[in-house]
Enzyme design. Structure first.
Site, PDB file in Angstrom:
ATOM      1  N   LYS A 244       0.861  -1.185   0.000  1.00 33.93           N
ATOM      2  CA  LYS A 244       0.000   0.000   0.000  1.00 33.93           C
ATOM      3  C   LYS A 244       0.893   1.229   0.000  1.00 33.93           C
ATOM      4  CE  LYS A 244      -3.579   2.418   2.541  1.00 33.93           C
ATOM      5  NZ  LYS A 244      -4.526   2.393   3.668  1.00 33.93           N
TER       6      LYS A 244
ATOM      7  N   LYS B  79      -2.088  -1.413  -3.892  1.00 33.59           N
ATOM      8  CA  LYS B  79      -2.970  -0.256  -3.819  1.00 33.59           C
ATOM      9  C   LYS B  79      -2.174   1.031  -3.876  1.00 33.59           C
ATOM     10  CE  LYS B  79      -6.025   1.952  -0.560  1.00 33.59           C
ATOM     11  NZ  LYS B  79      -6.496   1.992   0.784  1.00 33.59           N
TER      12      LYS B  79
HETATM   13  C1  PBG Z   1      -7.528   3.123   5.523  1.00 33.50           C
HETATM   14  C2  PBG Z   1      -7.756   3.069   4.067  1.00 33.50           C
HETATM   15  C3  PBG Z   1      -7.573   4.069   3.097  1.00 33.50           C
HETATM   16  C4  PBG Z   1      -8.074   3.533   1.906  1.00 33.50           C
HETATM   17  C5  PBG Z   1      -8.484   2.237   2.171  1.00 33.50           C
HETATM   18  N1  PBG Z   1      -8.259   1.958   3.500  1.00 33.50           N
HETATM   19  C6  PBG Z   1      -7.121   5.460   3.202  1.00 33.50           C
HETATM   20  C7  PBG Z   1      -5.763   5.829   3.584  1.00 33.50           C
HETATM   21  O1  PBG Z   1      -4.875   4.987   3.801  1.00 33.50           O
HETATM   22  O2  PBG Z   1      -5.557   7.024   3.736  1.00 33.50           O
HETATM   23  C8  PBG Z   1      -8.138   4.259   0.594  1.00 33.50           C
HETATM   24  C9  PBG Z   1      -9.211   3.810  -0.336  1.00 33.50           C
HETATM   25  C10 PBG Z   1      -9.522   4.744  -1.446  1.00 33.50           C
HETATM   26  O3  PBG Z   1      -8.867   5.787  -1.648  1.00 33.50           O
HETATM   27  O4  PBG Z   1     -10.459   4.430  -2.186  1.00 33.50           O
HETATM   28  N2  PBG Z   1      -6.244   3.107   5.949  1.00 33.50           N
END
Ligand code: PBG
Length: 324
Positions: A195, A248
């Protein structure tokens, strides 16, 4: 030797021919639709930066789940907007929490949908970080037991799969151990393994009310410039017991999806995130892009890059367009 003997255009002459030789057959079978659960009843608040996406109370979520199931989408992922936030994200582990109640309601409605939950603290902490804070920093090890308790509470409510998105080191092992101890050995973990610290999460933070109140997430989410490190993160999560891994965002990281696909024999997911969705929606609303065409093209490209599972806000539209 090549032209005029070889003419690749021969196989592009008709839709029947193109269909016959198509390499990637995009279907709804791997789609997961994200949902945002909020307190109250009959609440359905539009998220302005994500047209078509709403924050919804449990009753509305159940109605939407019926629609999602009828469209042939196999599963959802739930995010919670809790009634209260504190420094430790305590409300994330409550049996009466919005996500836990939503899972129970979906189960009661007898839907076949796979229920995945996002496991993280950022929606539940008053400072908006994905872990607890000590000395102005996110304290990795102190966060693990809270994440584990949250995952167990989701499993107890009836979740099929838990998906940790916090990027703390060691969280998969902590969650796996806690699930097993609590007799949830059959609940799978889909880890957000690679991520990235991405500007494309902007609209989500409006939807989930999870913007960090100070600093940013660069000390735990990955540097967008790194690819080899993604393979290390995936290897560690698999070693710790992840059943499936995720990359992601999706579109700026298709190379990472491909490398993970080629390096590991586990199901690979990709999260086509809020900012990627918002870009397409905004351009389509202005008439600058043909929405149906670009959405099907980009979802096909994520699958072609190697993703078996695609989490996307386009899931319902895509399923409607694909319906025979
Ligand atoms: C929580 C999380 C996030 C997303 C999914 N789980 C946000 C972040 O890390 O700031 C992002 C999902 C999206 O942008 O559609 N940690």
């Amino acid at each position: 030797m090549s032209f005029p003997k070889h003419r690749p255009r021969r196989l592009r002459r008709s839709e029947a021919l193109r269909n016959l030789v198509r390499e990637t057959r995009f279907t709804t079978a791997g789609l997961i639709y994200p949902l945002f659960v909020c307190p109250g009843t009959k609440v359905r608040t539009a998220v302005s930066s994500m047209p078509g996406v709403h924050q919804q109370s449990v009753d509305q979520i159940v109605e939407e789940c019926r629609e999602i199931e009828s469209l042939g989408i196999p599963g959802i992922i739930l995010f919670g907007l809790p009634e209260s936030k504190d420094a430790r994200g305590t409300s994330s582990t409550s049996a009466q929490g919005v996500v836990q109640r939503a899972i129970e309601a979906i189960r009661k409605a007898n839907l076949k949908l796979l229920v995945i939950t996002d496991v993280c603290l950022c929606e539940y902490t008053d400072h908006g970080h994905c872990g607890v804070i000590a000395n102005q920093e996110v304290d990795n090890d102190a966060t693990l037991p809270i994440l584990a308790a949250q995952a167990v509470s989701h499993a107890r409510a009836g979740a099929d799969i838990v998906a940790p998105s916090d990027m703390m080191d060691g969280r998969v092992a902590a969650i796996r151990a806690a699930l097993d101890e609590n007799k949830f050995a059959d609940i799978a973990i889909l880890s957000y393994a690679a991520k990235y610290s991405s500007g494309f999460y902007g609209p989500f933070r409006e939807a989930a009310q999870s913007t960090p109140q100070f600093g940013d997430r660069r000390s735990y989410q990955m540097d967008p410039a790194n690819a080899r490190e993604a393979l290390k993160e995936v290897a560690l999560d698999l070693e710790e017991g992840a059943d499936m891994v995720m990359v992601k965002p999706a579109l700026p990281y298709l190379d990472i999806i491909r490398r993970v696909r080629d390096s590991f024999d586990v199901p690979v997911g990709a999260y086509n995130v809020s900012g990627e969705y918002a870009m397409v929606k905004a351009a389509a609303q202005k008439g600058w892009l043909d929405e149906q065409r670009v959405v099907l093209e980009l979802l096909t490209s994520i699958q072609r890059a190697g993703a078996d599972i695609i989490l996307t806000y386009h899931a319902k539209d895509a399923a409607r367009w694909l319906k025979p």
